[in-house]
Design an enzyme around this catalytic site. Structure first.
Site, short mmCIF file in Angstrom:
data_model
loop_
_atom_site.label_atom_id
_atom_site.label_comp_id
_atom_site.label_asym_id
_atom_site.label_seq_id
_atom_site.Cartn_x
_atom_site.Cartn_y
_atom_site.Cartn_z
N ARG A 46 0.83 -1.22 0.00
CA ARG A 46 0.00 0.00 0.00
C ARG A 46 0.87 1.27 0.00
O ARG A 46 0.58 2.25 0.68
CB ARG A 46 -0.94 0.03 1.21
CG ARG A 46 -1.90 -1.12 1.29
CD ARG A 46 -2.94 -1.10 0.17
NE ARG A 46 -3.96 -2.10 0.41
CZ ARG A 46 -3.86 -3.38 0.05
NH1 ARG A 46 -2.79 -3.82 -0.58
NH2 ARG A 46 -4.84 -4.22 0.30
N SER A 95 -10.77 -0.27 3.74
CA SER A 95 -9.91 -0.47 4.91
C SER A 95 -9.33 0.87 5.36
O SER A 95 -8.68 1.55 4.57
CB SER A 95 -8.74 -1.40 4.57
OG SER A 95 -9.24 -2.61 4.10
N GLU A 108 -4.42 3.81 6.07
CA GLU A 108 -4.24 3.58 4.63
C GLU A 108 -4.91 4.73 3.87
O GLU A 108 -4.45 5.16 2.82
CB GLU A 108 -4.91 2.24 4.27
CG GLU A 108 -4.87 1.93 2.79
CD GLU A 108 -5.56 0.62 2.44
OE1 GLU A 108 -5.41 -0.37 3.20
OE2 GLU A 108 -6.22 0.59 1.40
C1 LIG Z 1 -15.43 -0.31 -0.45
C2 LIG Z 1 -13.96 -0.05 -0.74
C3 LIG Z 1 -13.11 -1.13 -0.94
C4 LIG Z 1 -11.75 -0.90 -1.20
N1 LIG Z 1 -10.95 -1.98 -1.41
C5 LIG Z 1 -9.62 -1.80 -1.68
C6 LIG Z 1 -8.76 -2.93 -1.91
O1 LIG Z 1 -9.19 -4.08 -1.88
N2 LIG Z 1 -7.45 -2.69 -2.15
C7 LIG Z 1 -6.94 -1.43 -2.21
O2 LIG Z 1 -5.74 -1.28 -2.46
N3 LIG Z 1 -7.74 -0.34 -2.02
C8 LIG Z 1 -9.06 -0.49 -1.75
N4 LIG Z 1 -9.87 0.59 -1.53
C9 LIG Z 1 -9.27 1.94 -1.55
C10 LIG Z 1 -9.43 2.69 -2.90
O3 LIG Z 1 -10.48 2.18 -3.65
C11 LIG Z 1 -8.14 2.62 -3.73
O4 LIG Z 1 -7.07 3.15 -2.99
C12 LIG Z 1 -8.28 3.39 -5.04
O5 LIG Z 1 -7.13 3.20 -5.83
C13 LIG Z 1 -8.51 4.88 -4.84
O6 LIG Z 1 -8.87 5.44 -6.08
P1 LIG Z 1 -9.57 6.84 -6.19
O7 LIG Z 1 -9.58 7.23 -7.62
O8 LIG Z 1 -10.88 6.82 -5.52
O9 LIG Z 1 -8.53 7.75 -5.39
P2 LIG Z 1 -8.84 9.05 -4.52
O10 LIG Z 1 -9.51 8.66 -3.26
O11 LIG Z 1 -9.52 10.08 -5.35
O12 LIG Z 1 -7.36 9.53 -4.21
C14 LIG Z 1 -6.53 8.78 -3.35
C15 LIG Z 1 -5.17 9.50 -3.22
O13 LIG Z 1 -4.51 9.47 -4.47
C16 LIG Z 1 -4.27 10.80 -4.94
N5 LIG Z 1 -4.53 10.75 -6.39
C17 LIG Z 1 -5.65 10.29 -6.99
N6 LIG Z 1 -5.51 10.32 -8.32
C18 LIG Z 1 -4.28 10.83 -8.56
C19 LIG Z 1 -3.54 11.14 -9.74
N7 LIG Z 1 -4.05 10.92 -10.96
N8 LIG Z 1 -2.32 11.67 -9.61
C20 LIG Z 1 -1.77 11.90 -8.39
N9 LIG Z 1 -2.41 11.63 -7.24
C21 LIG Z 1 -3.64 11.11 -7.32
C22 LIG Z 1 -5.24 11.69 -4.18
O14 LIG Z 1 -4.77 13.02 -4.08
C23 LIG Z 1 -5.31 10.98 -2.85
O15 LIG Z 1 -4.18 11.32 -2.05
C24 LIG Z 1 -11.25 0.41 -1.27
C25 LIG Z 1 -12.12 1.50 -1.06
C26 LIG Z 1 -13.46 1.27 -0.80
C27 LIG Z 1 -14.38 2.45 -0.62
#
Ligand SMILES: Cc1cc2nc3c(=O)[nH]c(=O)nc-3n(C[C@H](O)[C@H](O)[C@H](O)COP(=O)(O)OP(=O)(O)OC[C@H]3O[C@@H](n4cnc5c(N)ncnc54)[C@H](O)[C@@H]3O)c2cc1C
Length: 338
Positions: A164, A238, A334
């Site tokens: 992570r 998580s 995380e």
């Molecule tokens: C129900 C649920 C289940 C999940 N299960 C998992 C799992 O099994 N495994 C796992 O690893 N994660 C999991 N996650 C966490 C999450 O889905 C992941 O971390 C996902 O990759 C986040 O994507 P996002 O586009 O929503 O990021 P955001 O929440 O929009 O951003 C997350 C971070 O990344 C930065 N960021 C986003 N996009 C960019 C970009 N293009 N350039 C630079 N920085 C950027 C943001 O500034 C922020 O700091 C889960 C979340 C939920 C709600």
């Protein structure tokens, strides 16, 4: 490209927190970032890139510019007998990309089905689930450097992927906007059913001739039964990472807690499920007003509706304190707290 002022981000974060950003702009192409970066006060203001908002917790209103990433595109860069290299826009929905890859018969990311969010955020924390991490199919990414306005490339070594973790969560935090991600997918997939629940679900499904689609279906089934849907209850998956402790520490804990679950991380370290530690401290199912700890999954903090980000941050600190005091283990979030 329009810059909106004083915008609610309620529908831009899966916790569903009704907070306000001073400014919001949607970027659809690398050129949009270049144009924005020429605005006089761009380099001095706070900036947050947002994908699907599924891994952020806003502790309050955001006094700065939020860039909603909507850079799309799925293209095959090259291929040979064994592999296909695909170049994906950072704003693409991750799960839709997984389904697209399965439809084409390309393997490697099926175990990462149904993870919410965008492609661009996937390398940020090297998303992982059910025995697979993004790093196993990652080739390189393209990112816009805020300081220079140039696009740079990062390969696996540059990204310094860990559990992570990537360099973008560490020393290069807030310095780059990831614009494209290039993955190397397999035309002759090998199947990863090492995670117990996946093998068991496949058996229950009565699968005889295993395919990547079956693995994806099994993972989707498990996830839907275990994790709360953010569309129903606000959450960010998580909340904490599973702590990694020295085997010696684990053995000491085992003398008092004989049933403590653990998984080997490497020869010297083990992972302890954070959910188990939190559950032992009686937080599972806890609720106070609009906030709580999910009743089925102690690792997930929830907003039952109308919560304030600050309340969730405080709850996370109380959980950290009780785990620290009982087990002497530090839980590290995380989720990105903004
Ligand atoms: C129900 C649920 C289940 C999940 N299960 C998992 C799992 O099994 N495994 C796992 O690893 N994660 C999991 N996650 C966490 C999450 O889905 C992941 O971390 C996902 O990759 C986040 O994507 P996002 O586009 O929503 O990021 P955001 O929440 O929009 O951003 C997350 C971070 O990344 C930065 N960021 C986003 N996009 C960019 C970009 N293009 N350039 C630079 N920085 C950027 C943001 O500034 C922020 O700091 C889960 C979340 C939920 C709600």
């Amino acid at each position: 490209m329009e810059i909106q002022h004083h915008v609610s981000l309620k529908h831009y974060n899966t916790f569903g927190l009704d907070i306000t950003a001073s400014e919001l702009a949607t970027i659809e192409h690398e050129n949009d970032i270049s144009i924005l970066s020429e605005v006089p006060d761009f380099s001095t203001q706070s900036l947050l890139v947002l994908g699907g908002g599924s891994n952020v917790l806003f502790s309050g209103d955001y006094a700065g510019l939020v860039l909603k990433n909507n850079i799309l595109g799925k293209e095959v860069l090259k291929q040979n007998e064994e592999f296909v290299w695909v170049r994906l826009g950072a704003g693409e929905n991750w799960h839709q990309v997984v389904l697209w890859s399965i439809e084409n018969g390309w393997g490697g990311i099926e175990n990462l089905s149904l993870i919410p969010g965008t492609v661009g955020a996937a390398p940020m924390q090297n998303i992982g689930a059910y025995g697979v991490e993004l790093s196993s199919v990652f080739e390189y990414l393209e990112a816009f450097e805020l300081k220079t306005g140039k696009i740079a490339q990062f390969n696996t070594t540059d990204c310094d992927f860990g559990y992570r973790y990537s360099v973008f969560k560490g020393p290069l935090k807030q310095q780059f906007i990831i614009t494209r991600v290039i993955l190397k997918l397999s035309k002759h997939p090998t199947f990863n059913t090492s995670y117990g629940a996946v093998a068991q679900t496949l058996e229950e499904m009565g699968v005889e001739q295993l395919t990547i689609k079956d693995i994806s279906s099994a993972v989707i089934k498990i996830r839907q039964s275990k994790l709360p849907d953010p569309a129903v209850i606000g959450n960010a998956g998580s909340f904490f990472k599973n702590p990694i402790v020295a085997n010696e520490t684990l053995n000491n804990l085992k003398t008092e807690y004989t049933n403590i679950p653990s998984y080997a991380f490497d020869n010297s370290y083990s992972k302890i499920p954070a959910g188990w530690l939190i559950e032992q401290c009686q937080w599972k199912g806890y609720r106070k007003g609009s906030i709580g700890v999910h009743a089925k999954q102690a690792l997930v903090l929830v907003n039952y509706g109308g919560a304030k980000g600050r309340e969730l941050v405080d709850l996370s600190k109380q959980i950290q304190a009780s785990v620290q005091s009982r087990f002497g283990i530090e839980l590290i979030p995380e989720v990105n707290i903004v």
